[in-house]
Structure formats: C-alpha cells, structure tokens
Design an enzyme around this catalytic site. Sequence first.
Site, PDB file in Angstrom:
ATOM      1  N   LYS A  79     -28.871  14.631  18.052  1.00 15.69           N
ATOM      2  CA  LYS A  79     -27.786  14.440  16.912  1.00 15.69           C
ATOM      3  C   LYS A  79     -28.059  15.777  16.230  1.00 15.69           C
ATOM      4  CE  LYS A  79     -25.217  11.051  14.585  1.00 15.69           C
ATOM      5  NZ  LYS A  79     -24.964   9.879  13.614  1.00 15.69           N
TER       6      LYS A  79
ATOM      7  N   PHE B  45       0.133   1.554   3.388  1.00 13.90           N
ATOM      8  CA  PHE B  45      -0.631   0.223   4.154  1.00 13.90           C
ATOM      9  C   PHE B  45       0.675  -1.048   4.287  1.00 13.90           C
ATOM     10  CE2 PHE B  45      -4.918   0.992   5.117  1.00 13.90           C
ATOM     11  CZ  PHE B  45      -5.012   2.503   4.916  1.00 13.90           C
TER      12      PHE B  45
ATOM     13  N   GLY C  97       1.309  -3.821  13.237  1.00 15.08           N
ATOM     14  CA  GLY C  97       1.491  -2.887  14.250  1.00 15.08           C
ATOM     15  C   GLY C  97       0.501  -4.123  14.740  1.00 15.08           C
TER      16      GLY C  97
ATOM     17  N   CYS D 147     -14.493   0.117   9.343  1.00 17.22           N
ATOM     18  CA  CYS D 147     -15.187  -0.477   8.235  1.00 17.22           C
ATOM     19  C   CYS D 147     -14.078  -1.589   7.812  1.00 17.22           C
ATOM     20  CB  CYS D 147     -14.603   0.824   7.018  1.00 17.22           C
ATOM     21  SG  CYS D 147     -15.147   1.996   7.450  1.00 17.22           S
TER      22      CYS D 147
HETATM   23  C1  UGA Z   1     -10.711   2.810   5.453  1.00 14.76           C
HETATM   24  C2  UGA Z   1     -10.364   3.159   4.390  1.00 14.76           C
HETATM   25  O1  UGA Z   1      -8.747   3.487   4.018  1.00 14.76           O
HETATM   26  C3  UGA Z   1     -11.070   3.656   3.501  1.00 14.76           C
HETATM   27  O2  UGA Z   1     -11.270   4.417   1.596  1.00 14.76           O
HETATM   28  C4  UGA Z   1     -13.131   3.973   3.277  1.00 14.76           C
HETATM   29  O3  UGA Z   1     -13.143   5.171   2.869  1.00 14.76           O
HETATM   30  C5  UGA Z   1     -13.260   3.735   5.162  1.00 14.76           C
HETATM   31  O4  UGA Z   1     -12.476   2.428   5.311  1.00 14.76           O
HETATM   32  C6  UGA Z   1     -14.438   3.013   4.790  1.00 14.76           C
HETATM   33  O5  UGA Z   1     -14.786   1.809   4.292  1.00 14.76           O
HETATM   34  O6  UGA Z   1     -15.638   4.065   5.401  1.00 14.76           O
HETATM   35  P1  UGA Z   1     -10.561   4.008   8.154  1.00 14.76           P
HETATM   36  O7  UGA Z   1     -11.076   2.633   8.196  1.00 14.76           O
HETATM   37  O8  UGA Z   1     -11.349   5.253   8.006  1.00 14.76           O
HETATM   38  O9  UGA Z   1     -10.652   3.943   6.411  1.00 14.76           O
HETATM   39  O10 UGA Z   1      -9.190   3.660   8.041  1.00 14.76           O
HETATM   40  P2  UGA Z   1      -7.939   3.523   7.565  1.00 14.76           P
HETATM   41  O11 UGA Z   1      -6.574   4.356   7.935  1.00 14.76           O
HETATM   42  O12 UGA Z   1      -8.101   2.850   6.420  1.00 14.76           O
HETATM   43  O13 UGA Z   1      -7.399   2.214   8.449  1.00 14.76           O
HETATM   44  C7  UGA Z   1      -8.139   1.201   8.788  1.00 14.76           C
HETATM   45  C8  UGA Z   1      -7.339   0.703   9.439  1.00 14.76           C
HETATM   46  O14 UGA Z   1      -6.416   0.296   9.383  1.00 14.76           O
HETATM   47  C9  UGA Z   1      -6.720   1.346  10.755  1.00 14.76           C
HETATM   48  O15 UGA Z   1      -6.910   0.155  12.878  1.00 14.76           O
HETATM   49  C10 UGA Z   1      -5.212   1.199  10.921  1.00 14.76           C
HETATM   50  O16 UGA Z   1      -4.853   0.884  12.474  1.00 14.76           O
HETATM   51  C11 UGA Z   1      -5.418  -0.149  10.286  1.00 14.76           C
HETATM   52  N1  UGA Z   1      -3.371   0.820   9.668  1.00 14.76           N
HETATM   53  C12 UGA Z   1      -3.969   1.227   8.261  1.00 14.76           C
HETATM   54  C13 UGA Z   1      -2.398  -0.622  10.090  1.00 14.76           C
HETATM   55  O17 UGA Z   1      -2.825  -1.583  10.830  1.00 14.76           O
HETATM   56  N2  UGA Z   1      -1.765  -0.611   9.186  1.00 14.76           N
HETATM   57  C14 UGA Z   1      -1.321   0.169   8.173  1.00 14.76           C
HETATM   58  O18 UGA Z   1      -0.621   0.302   6.765  1.00 14.76           O
HETATM   59  C15 UGA Z   1      -2.556   0.863   6.987  1.00 14.76           C
END
Ligand code: UGA
Length: 468
Positions: free
Chosen positions: A50, A258, A262, A269
């Site tokens: 990496k 949020f 889905g 995370c």
């Molecule tokens: C999440 C948090 O949003 C971040 O703030 C945090 O820093 C991060 O985890 C972490 O702990 O490192 P991330 O996992 O990158 O971020 O992605 P998200 O956009 O939060 O989505 C997570 C999951 O939730 C995805 O599978 C997405 O499809 C799903 N989701 C999100 C839904 O099913 N519905 C929603 O309305 C939003």
Amino acid sequence: MTEPLTTTPVGTSGTAPVGIVGTGYVGLVTGLALAELGHPVICLDVDRAKVTALRAGQAPFHEPGVDDLLARHGGRITFTTEPGDVFGPCPVVFVTVDTPPGPSGDADLSRVEAVVAAIPAGTEVVMAMKSTVPAGTGRRITRHLRATGRHGVRYVSNPEFLREGSAVHDVLHPERVVLGADDPAAADAVAALWAPLGAPVVQCDVASAEMVKLAANAFLATKISFVNEIANVCDAVGADVATVARGMGLDSRIGAAFLNPGIGYGGSCFPKDVAALKQLAGNSGYHFQLLSAVIEVNELQKRRIVVHLANRLGNLQGATIALLGLAFKPGTDDLREASSLVLAARLAAEGATLVVHDPVVGDHVLQALPAGTVKVARAADALAGADAAIVVTEWPEYLELVRPGLAASMARPLLVDGRNLIDPEAAATAGFEWVGVGRPDCLPDALAEPGLDLDDVEADAPAPVAGR
Ligand code: UGA
C-alpha cells in the site's frame, strides 16, 4: 527481514509535520485534508504494498477527490512503514487504524494496541484517536502508557464522522469537531489543526467523546431501521413511504436525512458500531434492547426482497436475476457488509442464477459471490434475458436504464428497486413492472389491463397506472 520503507526527512520548511497511522479511508483522507490545509504530513502504514502504491500516487480505494488531492499534494505528504518517521518528528499523530468486530461483537482493538506498543519510550506526542473505539478505551490506553513509563504521550479522542463516497468533502466541511481530553493543552493542539475549517468544537472528557461517535452511528442506523419498518407497514396498508418520509422529515425535530428505506444498511461502520455499542452496554451490565431490534430489522430487510421476488416470479429455481450495484453504497468500491453479498447468497440458495454489475467494484468480487455468477461491464447487458433486475446500490447511472427498449430485452420486465432510486412512473412508461420498498407497485398500462398477456406489452407503453 525486509527493510522498512522510510521517508526522506520532512519538516525542513519549519512547520512540524503531522503524523497519521493507518492509511485507510479515514487516515488517507485526514492526511490529505491536512496537506490541503498546508501541513506537511507523514503517513505510516504496516502494509508495504500500500505504501509503495501511495508513493506512486495510487490510492488503495475508490473515493471521489482522493486521486486529485494525492496528485496535488504529492510533495507535502509522504508515506512510510517506519514508526520512527512518525513518533519523534510529529508533535501530533492521528491514529486511524481499523477496529473491526471481533468474534464476540466487541471491537477488535489489536491494531490500536499495536500502534500504542510502537511508541518509543521518551516520545513527546499528542496521540489523537480517530479510530472508533469503545468508550473507556482512551482511559485504559492512558493508564497503560503511564504504567510503561511513556509519560510524554498525551491522549485526545477526536472521532471522525466522514462518510465513504463523500469523505473528502466531509473532512474539509465538518459539522462539528469533537475533542475529548484530560489535558486541555493537548486538545488545543488538535483543535488548532482543524480551526481553519470553522466548525463548532465540542470539548469534553475522553469517554464522552468516544460515546458521541458510537451514539451518532447507532442513532443513524436506528433511523434507517425505523424507516425500513415504516416502509414495511406502508407495504401492508397501501401507503407510500416516500410521502410518509417527506411528511416526517419536514419536522425539524426529525429531519429528512437518513429516512431512505431500502435493503438495509451496510459498510464498515454501522453494522460494526451498532454491534460494538450493544456489546459495550452489555459488558457494563446494561441490556440495550433497542439496538437488538435495529440489528434484527436490518438483517431481515436484506432478505425481504427475496420474498418480494418469489411472490411475483413463483419458484426462483432456474430464474436469472440481475443485481444492479454491489458496493454497500454509491461513490465507493467498498463491499464490507454490503447487502448485495447477503442478497446474492440468498438468491443462489433459492436456485437463481445471478448476473451482476457495478460501475466501480472490480472482478475480484466474484470470489465473494456464488459460483456461476456472471459479472458484466454494462448495466444494460445485465438486464438482457433476466427474469428480474434488482437495484441494490443507488448508482445514479441506473437512472439511465429507464429508457424505451431495455424492458423488452428482459425475459420479464420486473424491476425491483431496492433503493427507491427510480421514478416509478418513468419506469412503467419505459415498460418496466416497478416494485419498490414501501411504495405502491407501478405497472405499464397494458400490464394493469385485465386479459392482456405480458408478451403483448410494448416497450414504450403509454402513461403508467399505479397499483398493487
Ligand atoms: C457512516 C456515517 O454516516 C459517518 O458519519 C461515519 O463517520 C461513518 O459511518 C464511520 O463511522 O466511519 P458510511 O458508512 O460511510 O458513514 O456511509 P453512510 O452514508 O452513513 O451509509 C451507511 C449505510 O446506510 C449504507 O449502506 C446506506 O445505503 C445506508 N443508508 C443510509 C440507508 O439505507 N438509508 C439512508 O437513509 C441512509
């Protein structure tokens, strides 16, 4: 033993370099953001391959903006496998190693412990923890550092809130900076690095900062499981969850974010942090009931779509199903805890054959998918001959599938929209039988007419009729 990849000396400009340990999403993007803010940065990683690739300007993952920042700041950010390049020269070192779930559901802190072990005696450093760790970890690390005579290490919890797919934007435009420290001067040293971003600062004790991160992720996951359950009730009573979510979200106490239902949340995370918080509570003697339900709802949601399909296609044995999208969310090639993997395994177990597409995930994914799965380069090719297509990841390019002609290329034009991405009426107008999550089905006009055979449906059918 191979020699470590050491850096050339940094910091000759007079500005002390900032250290980063771990060059995953959080570490690399944090390092690039600090470089963007003008700091020399030294990134340490144990993975030689990496480090070699990063030195050549190649990011180890797909993330918008990262390649550009790497190209622009190549002279300001260096990569090393040698701890001595970071511990010593850098007054502040961010720890950004991963903390995956262990077999018990607790976070596996072995990589964090390895970083602590690598700090030489006599080092003067502010250790800023960005890795997500259980509340109480900072206190334990501080005690261990004192017990091993490393009094020059000052601990700050500085949790990260970036999302994959918008990581660069999120780090450069934070909504808050959380700093937990027993030593205000140490917190100030980290605060000074982020000050140019102008975000509100929450300064607190270490355990509270650690809890902010876990509570924020658990709450967001709860919101998703909640709206998924509302969607399932909408299915049962014939309501439209899109309208319900909009009606709820306009209440500023609830908020619109949020509330997209889905086929379940995934990624590195939410699944991990919800389980870790539940486990942390359990280890402390508290049963966090709500989180058990959040996890269970999420697991069921990934499988529910298989029932939807079976209801419409009957036996799935021998059916060809197209999966549109494999990454756990758009904008990333990350497959960790992706719903696509569970869905693919369930469909294969029912006897279906899979054709998959993803605009960025590489062919290596086939190792994680059922034997016989075919991966195609164009989404339209996944539809050809399929008995149904499922939108698994809401990549914007899938909106382009809603055009005349493609529905007719399918054996049955059944489009199961697992992310409610596509406008149902546009889909029906293009000849698809659209089935979403918590929304009324939308069929091409001709399909809704009694007595008409599916084969009679024109690809460019007229205005749609919504119905179940
Ligand atoms: C999440 C948090 O949003 C971040 O703030 C945090 O820093 C991060 O985890 C972490 O702990 O490192 P991330 O996992 O990158 O971020 O992605 P998200 O956009 O939060 O989505 C997570 C999951 O939730 C995805 O599978 C997405 O499809 C799903 N989701 C999100 C839904 O099913 N519905 C929603 O309305 C939003």
